[in-house]
Design an enzyme around this catalytic site. Structure first.
Site, short mmCIF file in Angstrom:
data_model
loop_
_atom_site.label_atom_id
_atom_site.label_comp_id
_atom_site.label_asym_id
_atom_site.label_seq_id
_atom_site.Cartn_x
_atom_site.Cartn_y
_atom_site.Cartn_z
N HIS A 39 -50.38 12.38 -14.58
CA HIS A 39 -51.35 11.31 -14.80
C HIS A 39 -51.58 11.19 -16.30
O HIS A 39 -51.68 12.19 -17.01
CB HIS A 39 -52.64 11.63 -14.07
CG HIS A 39 -53.77 10.72 -14.44
ND1 HIS A 39 -53.65 9.36 -14.43
CD2 HIS A 39 -55.03 10.99 -14.87
CE1 HIS A 39 -54.78 8.81 -14.84
NE2 HIS A 39 -55.63 9.78 -15.11
N CYS A 53 -58.32 8.47 -10.34
CA CYS A 53 -57.01 8.65 -10.98
C CYS A 53 -56.02 9.40 -10.10
O CYS A 53 -54.81 9.34 -10.35
CB CYS A 53 -57.16 9.38 -12.30
SG CYS A 53 -58.19 8.49 -13.46
N ASN A 60 -55.20 5.20 -20.19
CA ASN A 60 -55.35 5.73 -18.83
C ASN A 60 -55.53 4.56 -17.86
O ASN A 60 -56.56 3.89 -17.88
CB ASN A 60 -56.58 6.66 -18.81
CG ASN A 60 -56.85 7.26 -17.44
OD1 ASN A 60 -56.26 6.86 -16.45
ND2 ASN A 60 -57.75 8.23 -17.40
N1 ACO Z 1 -64.40 7.41 -31.77
C1 ACO Z 1 -65.00 8.25 -32.62
N2 ACO Z 1 -65.78 9.26 -32.22
C2 ACO Z 1 -65.95 9.42 -30.90
C3 ACO Z 1 -65.35 8.59 -29.96
C4 ACO Z 1 -64.55 7.54 -30.43
N3 ACO Z 1 -63.92 6.66 -29.60
N4 ACO Z 1 -65.70 9.01 -28.71
C5 ACO Z 1 -66.48 10.08 -28.88
N5 ACO Z 1 -66.65 10.33 -30.19
C6 ACO Z 1 -67.42 11.39 -30.81
C7 ACO Z 1 -68.51 11.91 -29.93
O1 ACO Z 1 -69.64 11.08 -29.98
C8 ACO Z 1 -68.75 13.28 -30.53
O2 ACO Z 1 -69.58 13.12 -31.64
P1 ACO Z 1 -70.78 14.14 -31.93
O3 ACO Z 1 -70.10 15.48 -32.09
O4 ACO Z 1 -71.38 13.61 -33.17
O5 ACO Z 1 -71.65 14.08 -30.72
C9 ACO Z 1 -67.38 13.70 -31.04
O6 ACO Z 1 -66.60 12.51 -31.08
C10 ACO Z 1 -66.69 14.74 -30.18
O7 ACO Z 1 -66.77 14.34 -28.83
P2 ACO Z 1 -66.07 15.19 -27.71
O8 ACO Z 1 -66.41 14.61 -26.39
O9 ACO Z 1 -66.31 16.65 -27.93
O10 ACO Z 1 -64.51 14.93 -28.05
P3 ACO Z 1 -63.26 15.50 -27.31
O11 ACO Z 1 -62.38 16.15 -28.27
O12 ACO Z 1 -63.63 16.27 -26.07
O13 ACO Z 1 -62.51 14.18 -26.83
C11 ACO Z 1 -62.24 12.89 -24.82
C12 ACO Z 1 -63.18 13.28 -25.94
C13 ACO Z 1 -61.05 12.19 -25.42
C14 ACO Z 1 -62.99 11.96 -23.89
C15 ACO Z 1 -61.78 14.17 -24.08
O14 ACO Z 1 -62.86 14.97 -23.77
C16 ACO Z 1 -61.04 13.83 -22.79
O15 ACO Z 1 -59.96 13.27 -22.80
N6 ACO Z 1 -61.62 14.24 -21.64
C17 ACO Z 1 -61.01 13.99 -20.34
C18 ACO Z 1 -61.32 12.59 -19.99
C19 ACO Z 1 -60.49 12.12 -18.84
O16 ACO Z 1 -59.40 12.57 -18.62
N7 ACO Z 1 -61.07 11.15 -18.17
C20 ACO Z 1 -60.38 10.46 -17.17
C21 ACO Z 1 -60.34 11.18 -15.88
S1 ACO Z 1 -59.36 10.26 -14.87
C22 ACO Z 1 -60.25 9.21 -13.83
O17 ACO Z 1 -60.54 9.57 -12.73
C23 ACO Z 1 -60.60 7.82 -14.33
#
Ligand code: ACO
Length: 326
Positions: A253, A113, A283
Site C-alpha cells: 500500500h 486503505c 496515498n
Molecule cells: N508540512 C509541514 N509541516 C507539517 C506538515 C506539512 N504538510 N504536516 C505536519 N507538519 C508538522 C507538524 O505540525 C509537526 O509540527 P510540530 O512539531 O511543530 O507540531 C511536525 O511537522 C512533525 O509532525 P509529525 O506528525 O511528527 O511528522 P511525521 O514525521 O510523523 O510525518 C506523517 C507525518 C507523514 C503523517 C507520518 O506520520 C505518516 O505517514 N503517518 C502514517 C500516515 C498514514 O499512513 N496514513 C494513512 C493510513 S491509510 C488509510 O487508511 C487512509
C-alpha cells in the site's frame, strides 16, 4: 486444486496533477517537507463531477479488455472504497450497470486503505468454493472529497484514482496462495471521517467542522503500521512455507515511503523488488495496490511463476497481506 488467478488488470488516474509546490500555496508546507517525510511529489485529483464509480468503471473496463473477456462473464463484483458515490446504492451496483451486467452479486466493501486486499480475500473465497468463476475486484477512491484542504497534516498525503483486477478460478498452482485479513477497532479513532453516517448525520452545525473531514493521528499510525505490516508479511510467508528470499516482488500500500522501506528492510528485500509509485499519486487508499499492480504488470515487472507479496494498512484499523504465484 482451484486457485484464483489474476488474468487482467486496469487502472485509471484523473487528469489533474497537483504538485507539492501548488499545495504550498494553500497551506504552510513545502515540497521539501512533503518529499522527505512521505516520498510524495504530486497527486491526481478528480474533476468536480467525477465520481468514485466513474473512476472504478474506467479501471474495470481496462481490466476487462486486458483479460480479453466479455463483461457478461463476470459473475461477482466487489468494490473496495471508503469514499463511495453515496450511502446506497453501492458504487459496485453503479459500476455493474455501466458494464451492462445484470443479476450477478455486486457490493461495496469498507476497509479503508486495506480495502483492496480485503476484497481480494473475499472474492478468492467465492472462487475457491465455486460460487463464482470470474470476479471483478476494484479499489476506487475520491479522497479529495473528504480532505480538509486547509489542514496541512492530511491534505498533502492523499490522491484520487482506481484500479481493478479480473480473477478467474483455475485448476493449478498459479494464483492466490493465501490472504490474511486483520482488524482492531480499538484504534478506530486514529483515522476517520466522522460525518454523514448514522452517528453524525449532516446538520447545519456540523458543516465545516472537523466532523466533516478526514482526521488522523499520523504519528501514532506510523508506528502501528510498521509493526502490523511486519507481522502481516511474515504471516503470509509462514503460511506458505516460504522465506523472504523467495519474494520476487513486493507490492505495498502506497502511504509513506518510510513505511514501505521499513517493511522491505525487515524482509531484507532490495528496493528494486518493491513497487513504489506514491511519488506520482500519493496515498489513493483502496486504489493504491491495484494501481501499482497494474503498472507492474504493464511494465513487465512480473513474470509467470513469480511470488508476489501484497501488504496494506489503513483506517479501522485494518491490515492485510496476500501472497500470489503469478
Ligand atoms: N508540512 C509541514 N509541516 C507539517 C506538515 C506539512 N504538510 N504536516 C505536519 N507538519 C508538522 C507538524 O505540525 C509537526 O509540527 P510540530 O512539531 O511543530 O507540531 C511536525 O511537522 C512533525 O509532525 P509529525 O506528525 O511528527 O511528522 P511525521 O514525521 O510523523 O510525518 C506523517 C507525518 C507523514 C503523517 C507520518 O506520520 C505518516 O505517514 N503517518 C502514517 C500516515 C498514514 O499512513 N496514513 C494513512 C493510513 S491509510 C488509510 O487508511 C487512509
Amino acid at each position: 486444486m482451484i486457485r484464483s488467478r489474476i488474468v487482467g488488470t486496469g487502472s485509471y488516474l484523473p487528469a489533474q496533477v497537483v504538485t507539492n509546490a501548488e499545495l504550498a500555496k494553500r497551506v504552510d508546507t513545502s515540497d521539501e517537507w512533503i518529499r522527505t517525510r512521505t516520498g510524495i511529489r504530486e497527486r491526481r485529483i478528480a474533476a468536480e463531477e467525477e465520481t468514485t464509480s466513474d473512476m472504478g468503471t474506467e479501471a474495470a473496463n481496462r481490466a476487462v479488455a486486458h483479460a480479453g473477456i466479455a463483461p457478461s462473464e463476470i459473475d461477482l463484483i466487489v468494490l473496495a472504497t471508503a469514499t463511495p458515490d453515496m450511502s446506497f446504492p453501492s458504487s459496485a451496483c453503479i459500476v455493474q450497470h455501466r458494464l451492462g451486467i445484470i443479476g450477478k452479486p455486486a457490493f461495496d466493501l469498507s476497509a479503508a486503505c486495506s480495502g483492496f486486499l480485503y476484497a481480494l480475500g473475499v472474492a478468492d473465497q467465492f472462487l475457491r468454493n465455486r460460487s463464482a468463476r470470474t470476479a471483478l475486484v476494484i479499489g476506487a477512491e475520491k479522497f479529495s472529497r473528504v480532505l480538509d484542504w486547509s489542514d496541512r497534516n492530511t491534505c498533502v498525503l492523499f490522491g484520487d484514482g482506481a484500479g481493478a483486477a479480473i480473477l478467474r478460478a483455475e485448476e493449478g498452482e498459479r494464483g492466490i496462495l493465501s490472504t490474511h485479513l486483520h482488524a482492531d477497532g480499538t484504534y478506530a479513532d486514529m483515522l476517520m471521517v466522522a460525518r454523514s453516517g448514522s452517528r453524525n448525520p449532516i446538520t447545519q452545525e456540523l458543516i465545516r467542522t472537523e466532523a466533516e473531514y478526514l482526521v488522523m493521528r499520523g504519528n501514532e499510525l506510523f508506528r502501528v503500521a510498521v509493526k502490523t505490516l511486519e507481522e502481516a508479511v511474515l504471516e503470509a510467508l509462514a503460511a506458505n512455507g516460504l522465506q523472504a528470499a523467495d519474494v520476487d516482488l513486493l507490492i505495498p500500500h502506497q502511504a509513506n515511503i518510510r513505511i514501505i522501506a521499513a517493511t522491505a528492510k525487515r524482509l531484507g528485500l532490495p528496493m528494486e523488488k518493491v513497487v513504489v509509485n506514491l511519488e506520482r499519486y500519493g496515498n489513493t487508499s483502496a486504489a493504491s495496490i491495484p494501481i501499482a499492480l497494474d503498472e507492474a504488470v504493464r511494465t513487465d515487472r512480473i513474470r509467470p511463476g513469480d511470488h508476489v507479496l501484497f501488504e496494506s494498512f489503513g483506517g479501522g484499523l485494518t491490515w492485510a497481506s496476500a501472497l500470489l504465484k503469478w
